[in-house]
Design an enzyme around this catalytic site. Sequence first.
Site, PDB file in Angstrom:
ATOM      1  N   LYS A 206      12.209  38.383   9.735  1.00 32.09           N
ATOM      2  CA  LYS A 206      11.793  36.993   8.804  1.00 32.09           C
ATOM      3  C   LYS A 206      12.248  35.414   9.192  1.00 32.09           C
ATOM      4  CE  LYS A 206      11.699  34.684   4.890  1.00 32.09           C
ATOM      5  NZ  LYS A 206      11.394  35.076   3.681  1.00 32.09           N
ATOM      6  N   CYS A 260      12.917  27.719   2.210  1.00 31.00           N
ATOM      7  CA  CYS A 260      12.631  28.516   3.427  1.00 31.00           C
ATOM      8  C   CYS A 260      12.820  28.015   5.223  1.00 31.00           C
ATOM      9  CB  CYS A 260      11.355  29.887   2.951  1.00 31.00           C
ATOM     10  SG  CYS A 260      11.952  30.576   1.207  1.00 31.00           S
TER      11      CYS A 260
HETATM   12  N1  SAJ Z   1       2.963  22.798   4.435  1.00 27.82           N
HETATM   13  C1  SAJ Z   1       2.894  21.711   5.212  1.00 27.82           C
HETATM   14  N2  SAJ Z   1       1.255  21.138   6.016  1.00 27.82           N
HETATM   15  C2  SAJ Z   1       0.509  22.486   5.736  1.00 27.82           C
HETATM   16  C3  SAJ Z   1       1.767  24.312   5.248  1.00 27.82           C
HETATM   17  C4  SAJ Z   1       2.474  23.881   4.357  1.00 27.82           C
HETATM   18  O1  SAJ Z   1       3.008  20.548   5.168  1.00 27.82           O
HETATM   19  O2  SAJ Z   1      -0.240  23.146   6.499  1.00 27.82           O
HETATM   20  C5  SAJ Z   1       4.272  22.171   4.102  1.00 27.82           C
HETATM   21  C6  SAJ Z   1       4.586  22.621   2.310  1.00 27.82           C
HETATM   22  O3  SAJ Z   1       4.063  21.418   2.136  1.00 27.82           O
HETATM   23  C7  SAJ Z   1       5.776  22.695   1.797  1.00 27.82           C
HETATM   24  C8  SAJ Z   1       6.320  23.569   3.157  1.00 27.82           C
HETATM   25  O4  SAJ Z   1       5.462  22.657   4.196  1.00 27.82           O
HETATM   26  O5  SAJ Z   1       6.830  21.536   1.979  1.00 27.82           O
HETATM   27  C9  SAJ Z   1       6.621  24.710   3.091  1.00 27.82           C
HETATM   28  O6  SAJ Z   1       5.396  25.334   2.322  1.00 27.82           O
HETATM   29  P1  SAJ Z   1       4.144  27.076   2.358  1.00 27.82           P
HETATM   30  O7  SAJ Z   1       3.646  26.705   1.401  1.00 27.82           O
HETATM   31  O8  SAJ Z   1       4.156  27.205   4.168  1.00 27.82           O
HETATM   32  O9  SAJ Z   1       6.021  27.778   2.246  1.00 27.82           O
HETATM   33  P2  SAJ Z   1       6.632  28.160   1.284  1.00 27.82           P
HETATM   34  O10 SAJ Z   1       8.227  27.679   1.407  1.00 27.82           O
HETATM   35  O11 SAJ Z   1       5.777  28.027  -0.383  1.00 27.82           O
HETATM   36  O12 SAJ Z   1       6.643  30.182   1.629  1.00 27.82           O
HETATM   37  C10 SAJ Z   1       7.447  30.572   3.036  1.00 27.82           C
HETATM   38  C11 SAJ Z   1       5.944  31.702   3.188  1.00 27.82           C
HETATM   39  N3  SAJ Z   1       6.292  31.883   4.926  1.00 27.82           N
HETATM   40  C12 SAJ Z   1       5.269  31.801   5.154  1.00 27.82           C
HETATM   41  O13 SAJ Z   1       3.996  31.120   4.791  1.00 27.82           O
HETATM   42  C13 SAJ Z   1       5.371  32.252   7.088  1.00 27.82           C
HETATM   43  C14 SAJ Z   1       6.526  32.234   2.106  1.00 27.82           C
HETATM   44  O14 SAJ Z   1       5.732  34.063   2.437  1.00 27.82           O
HETATM   45  C15 SAJ Z   1       7.868  33.607   2.330  1.00 27.82           C
HETATM   46  O15 SAJ Z   1       8.433  34.485   1.838  1.00 27.82           O
HETATM   47  C16 SAJ Z   1       9.122  31.845   1.943  1.00 27.82           C
HETATM   48  O16 SAJ Z   1       8.205  30.952   3.167  1.00 27.82           O
HETATM   49  C17 SAJ Z   1      10.440  32.637   1.916  1.00 27.82           C
HETATM   50  O17 SAJ Z   1      11.004  32.084   0.829  1.00 27.82           O
HETATM   51  O18 SAJ Z   1      10.317  32.841   2.928  1.00 27.82           O
END
Ligand code: SAJ
Length: 410
Positions: A206, A260
């Site tokens: 995880k 996360c």
């Molecule tokens: N972000 C960027 N650039 C990107 C992708 C995301 O700047 O290309 C930023 C987003 O704006 C945000 C942050 O990263 O601020 C996180 O967003 P996210 O969509 O990457 O992830 P979360 O936090 O919504 O969900 C993540 C997911 N993990 C992965 O994709 C590996 C989800 O599957 C998990 O269940 C979740 O964390 C968790 O609860 O751990």
Amino acid sequence: MNNIKEVAVIGLGYIGLPTAAILASKGIAVRGVDVTPRTVEAVNKGEVPFVEPALGEFVSAAVSAGTLSASFETPEAEAYIVAVPTPFNDDYTADLSYIEAAADGIAPVLKGGELVILESTSPPGATQHLFDYLLNKRPDLSADNLLVAHCPERVLPGYVMEELVTNDRIVGGITPEAADKAKALYETFCQADILTTDAKTAEMAKLVENSYRDVNIAFANELSVISDKLGIDVWELISLANRHPRVNILQPGPGVGGHCIAVDPWFIVSAAPEESQLIRTARNTNDSKPNWVINKVVAATKSSGFNGKVAVMGLAFKANIDDMRESPAIEITRQLAEANPTVEFLAVEPHVEALPKKLEGISNLTLTPTDEALKSAGVVTLLVDHDQFKSVPATVLAGKEIIDTRGLWR
Ligand code: SAJ
């Protein structure tokens, strides 16, 4: 084959409530437990106290059918699912106090033979700690009569009800028997593969998933700073580089938010500080991005024609949700408004009716409708790529200083 018919879910938040509701939809008798009166009351009325598409239908149907209810007390059950927060302490070690509080509720009602599943994202060793903690509280129970496993959640906010069914799951048991029993329970609603392993590997899997994403976002964020210095459009750069068959760079932004990705990598760093150089550097790179954005905005307000008003577009931690946890947009807005009292800040967030607590009481900051903010501001800072902002016509932005941290208006 699952033979568990009664489950207690401890923690009815973004993960616990969907898990409780989907288990209840499969005819399992689910009792939810939470410390927050608002949550317990909402669930017992068949309502959801936060925004998550499709969850409301599951909760109201299960409560009407009598398969889901909520209370403050941990009931007797055949299985317990712990889905409580695991924040980090000031020294970046994990704070396991919520897990221990859940165990304090579970220990007195154990009779022997129950399954306890830890869903909360946890540092390596936390599942073993939960096992030891329970046995320590109940020395009358024998170790082979307590089944403890870790089933980390993987769902993406906004798609939780779908991904609970379609995502593969990892289940790590303190014993293989615990893993198999947890797998059987999750098979009642998960249609994808459920892969069993030991508890510590499941914990690390995880953390590694979210660290992988953090490191890759850090790469994109670093590229955006380098590109800015070199006078290159980073969005064009990334889309061109991504045409290579084995390159897939993520998108830069104002920083990494949510509870996360900005948190979990620290659990690896604190478990192996010397060995986690890349993971730590990525975290620091992403954490420093808001400051870089702040400096850009401040520089824009120093230009000669600046009219004294800055629009801040978006406060959520990512697009198209109302979740503001660890949002870099909020931190950027707060720091900007507090450090520049003579500038008027117009915050735009279409998903909320009022400013979040962290932004309350700042006299030069108001929540403002999109049109009004865009009309009057001389500097426009885009922090979240909400769909609503995509359709802003170029004519509305013409003549303004634009700091577009998401590449939405390029
Ligand atoms: N972000 C960027 N650039 C990107 C992708 C995301 O700047 O290309 C930023 C987003 O704006 C945000 C942050 O990263 O601020 C996180 O967003 P996210 O969509 O990457 O992830 P979360 O936090 O919504 O969900 C993540 C997911 N993990 C992965 O994709 C590996 C989800 O599957 C998990 O269940 C979740 O964390 C968790 O609860 O751990």
